[in-house]
Enzyme design. Structure first.
Site, short mmCIF file in Angstrom:
data_model
loop_
_atom_site.label_atom_id
_atom_site.label_comp_id
_atom_site.label_asym_id
_atom_site.label_seq_id
_atom_site.Cartn_x
_atom_site.Cartn_y
_atom_site.Cartn_z
N GLU A 74 0.82 -1.21 0.00
CA GLU A 74 0.00 0.00 0.00
C GLU A 74 0.86 1.26 0.00
O GLU A 74 0.50 2.27 -0.62
CB GLU A 74 -0.93 0.00 1.21
CG GLU A 74 -1.99 -1.08 1.22
CD GLU A 74 -1.46 -2.43 1.72
OE1 GLU A 74 -2.22 -3.40 1.72
OE2 GLU A 74 -0.27 -2.50 2.11
N PRO A 286 11.74 -13.28 -1.66
CA PRO A 286 10.60 -13.46 -0.74
C PRO A 286 9.92 -12.13 -0.41
O PRO A 286 10.56 -11.07 -0.39
CB PRO A 286 11.26 -14.07 0.50
CG PRO A 286 12.54 -14.67 0.02
CD PRO A 286 13.00 -13.75 -1.07
N ARG A 287 8.64 -12.20 -0.14
CA ARG A 287 7.85 -11.01 0.15
C ARG A 287 8.24 -10.38 1.48
O ARG A 287 8.33 -9.16 1.60
CB ARG A 287 6.36 -11.40 0.17
CG ARG A 287 5.40 -10.33 0.67
CD ARG A 287 5.29 -9.22 -0.32
NE ARG A 287 4.27 -8.25 0.04
CZ ARG A 287 4.10 -7.09 -0.55
NH1 ARG A 287 4.88 -6.75 -1.55
NH2 ARG A 287 3.15 -6.27 -0.18
N GLY A 334 13.26 -3.08 -0.83
CA GLY A 334 13.19 -1.85 -1.63
C GLY A 334 13.96 -1.88 -2.93
O GLY A 334 14.30 -0.83 -3.47
N GLU A 335 14.24 -3.07 -3.46
CA GLU A 335 15.02 -3.16 -4.70
C GLU A 335 14.27 -3.89 -5.81
O GLU A 335 14.89 -4.45 -6.72
CB GLU A 335 16.35 -3.85 -4.44
CG GLU A 335 17.32 -3.06 -3.58
CD GLU A 335 18.72 -3.64 -3.61
OE1 GLU A 335 19.62 -2.95 -4.12
OE2 GLU A 335 18.92 -4.78 -3.15
N ASN A 359 1.52 -7.70 -6.41
CA ASN A 359 1.44 -6.71 -7.48
C ASN A 359 2.44 -7.02 -8.61
O ASN A 359 3.64 -7.02 -8.41
CB ASN A 359 1.73 -5.33 -6.89
CG ASN A 359 1.71 -4.24 -7.92
OD1 ASN A 359 1.15 -4.40 -9.00
ND2 ASN A 359 2.35 -3.12 -7.61
N ILE A 361 2.23 -5.27 -11.56
CA ILE A 361 2.12 -4.14 -12.49
C ILE A 361 3.47 -3.48 -12.75
O ILE A 361 3.79 -3.10 -13.88
CB ILE A 361 1.08 -3.13 -11.97
CG1 ILE A 361 -0.31 -3.79 -12.01
CG2 ILE A 361 1.10 -1.85 -12.78
CD1 ILE A 361 -1.38 -3.00 -11.27
N GLU A 362 4.31 -3.35 -11.70
CA GLU A 362 5.63 -2.73 -11.89
C GLU A 362 6.47 -3.55 -12.86
O GLU A 362 7.21 -3.00 -13.68
CB GLU A 362 6.35 -2.58 -10.56
CG GLU A 362 7.69 -1.88 -10.68
CD GLU A 362 8.45 -1.74 -9.36
OE1 GLU A 362 9.59 -1.26 -9.39
OE2 GLU A 362 7.88 -2.11 -8.30
#
EC number: 2.4.99.12
Length: 444
Positions: A74, A286-287, A334-335, A359, A361-362
């Site tokens: 989010e 991993p998430r 963050g990469e 997600n 989409i990126e």
């Protein structure tokens, strides 16, 4: 008769809300224990605990726009809206529930934090005295709540404090709609307390409207407006120049518990079915960071060569690890722009198990073809659209995943066509930020 029915309904709603508050009081000791327990692996859970109870020490700023982004996904999705609001002269209060979300916000909005255009705190637990303390302390002009984070006390207290609230980038799965409908009038009462519900898709809007709501608009999905990190993309492109000729990388992105085992099995089957397939590398990201060590232990049991990105200090080291055609663990936060740009195509985590999908989409915005599992209810319309656009493949099980990876590794023309389609798919769905911004500016 109608008045009597309304009185009865009002009493029922108040009773249910009172019971909800009582349950929260019973749950607070458990919540504290949970913070301490989760803090073993993520120390952030043991920091700023007072904020979770409505006690704040940060400097107050007037005329705030409050935006709540519960966690990492989010927070990233909110980035284009935050940037647009700050560009229009607004000051943002960004709240989270998880330390990973807060850390992501610190990374993305580092310059805004330094300039004072943005500040971060934790949202309090959903008990009336903590929520009221939050509203009294910050007195936001308006509240923007991302996606699905609907807390009854939070929403209803905002209404009593005369703070307009908007559910932004809202989505509602079929299962969640049925669950909400089972609560009847109280669900309608809570959702109708939002000034607006800005749905991602027409399908999401119909599900909200099935709850007898008249405050729903379709504005699109903010995630299509999230820009890739250009410096990370450039770094990845430079690294690719150091790789063996013809090297191909598949990124299994944002994987969650139980999925790495499926990916490992599919990779082993791919190698068995195509022993002549060389110059390929599997990158697993991993998430959740607390799982990095567990996933590394799992991988080392199955493969002789497993490298950790966090331990590779230079691009030369990373290139060597990839050229060895082993397994690379993306154990850094963050990469994702770097990982996507480094890869040739992406297996999307969260979709191989019934978790709703993460997600993708990126990845599409960087022209990466997508492999999806059967479970994408968090991105239902986007999942349908990306397949229809021939930018993604839908697979089922280990056999299907192995075959899809083999197809994209071996059929370069198909991979290039899907890459072009992925870019087109992402570009065709942009524009949600400006629509939402216009509504926010007109609502306070």
């Amino acid at each position: 008769m109608i008045d009597q029915t309304r009185v009865t309904m009002s009493i029922s709603i108040r009773l249910l809300l009172w019971l909800y508050e009582c349950l929260w009081y019973l749950a607070l000791p458990v919540a504290l224990i949970r913070l301490y327990w989760k803090g073993r692996r993520l120390p952030g859970y043991r920091q700023h605990v007072a904020e979770r109870f409505g006690f704040y020490s940060c400097q107050k700023t007037s005329n705030l726009i409050w935006l709540h982004a519960v966690s990492v996904g989010e927070t990233r999705a909110a980035a284009p809206l935050v940037e647009a609001l700050i560009a229009s002269g607004k000051t943002i209060l960004l709240t989270h529930m998880t330390p990973t979300g807060r850390a992501t916000g610190q990374q993305i909005f580092e310059q805004h934090l330094k300039s004072g255009c943005l500040q971060q705190v934790y949202l309090p637990y959903d008990v009336s005295w903590a929520v009221n303390a939050f509203y009294r302390y910050f007195s936001p002009q308006i509240g923007l709540i991302m996606e699905t984070e609907v807390w009854p006390t939070l929403v209803l207290s905002a209404k009593r404090h005369k703070i307009p609230t908007i559910l932004v980038n809202a989505r509602l799965s079929n299962r969640s709609a049925k669950r909400a409908a089972s609560f009847g009038a109280i669900a309608t009462y809570i959702y109708q307390s939002f000034t607006k519900i800005l749905a991602q898709t027409g399908l999401d809007a119909k599900r909200y409207q099935s709850l007898h709501l008249n405050n729903v608009l379709v504005t699109g999905n903010l995630k299509f407006d999230v820009a890739a990190n250009s410096s990370q993309v450039n770094e990845a492109l430079l690294l690719r120049k150091e790789l063996n000729a013809g090297m191909q990388i598949v990124c299994a992105a944002s994987t969650r518990e139980g999925e790495e085992e499926l990916i490992v099995a599919a990779w082993q089957k791919l190698k068995q079915d195509h022993p002549d397939l060389k110059n390929i590398c599997l990158l697993i990201v991993p998430r959740h960071p607390q799982r990095f060590d567990d996933v590394y232990a799992l991988l080392t049991k199955s493969f002789p060569q497993v490298a950790r990105k966090s331990l590779l200090k230079t691009n030369a080291d990373l290139a060597t690890a990839i050229n060895q055609q082993g397994i690379l663990l993306g154990d850094s936060m963050g990469e994702m722009s770097f990982y996507y740009a480094l890869s040739d195509f992406v297996v999307m985590g969260g979709s191989l198990q019934p978790l709703g999908g993460q997600n993708f989409i990126e990845a599409c915005a960087l022209g990466r073809p997508i492999i999806l599992g059967q479970h994408t209810f968090n991105f239902q319309q986007a999942g349908i659209d990306v397949i229809d656009a021939e930018a993604g493949l839908r697979v089922d099980g280990i056999e299907g995943l192995s075959q899809a990876m083999g197809l994209l590794f071996l059929n370069h023309e198909l991979k290039e066509a899907m890459s072009t389609n992925a870019l087109d798919f992402a570009n065709q769905h942009t524009g949600a930020t400006q629509k939402i911004l216009a509504i926010v500016q007109a609502s306070h």
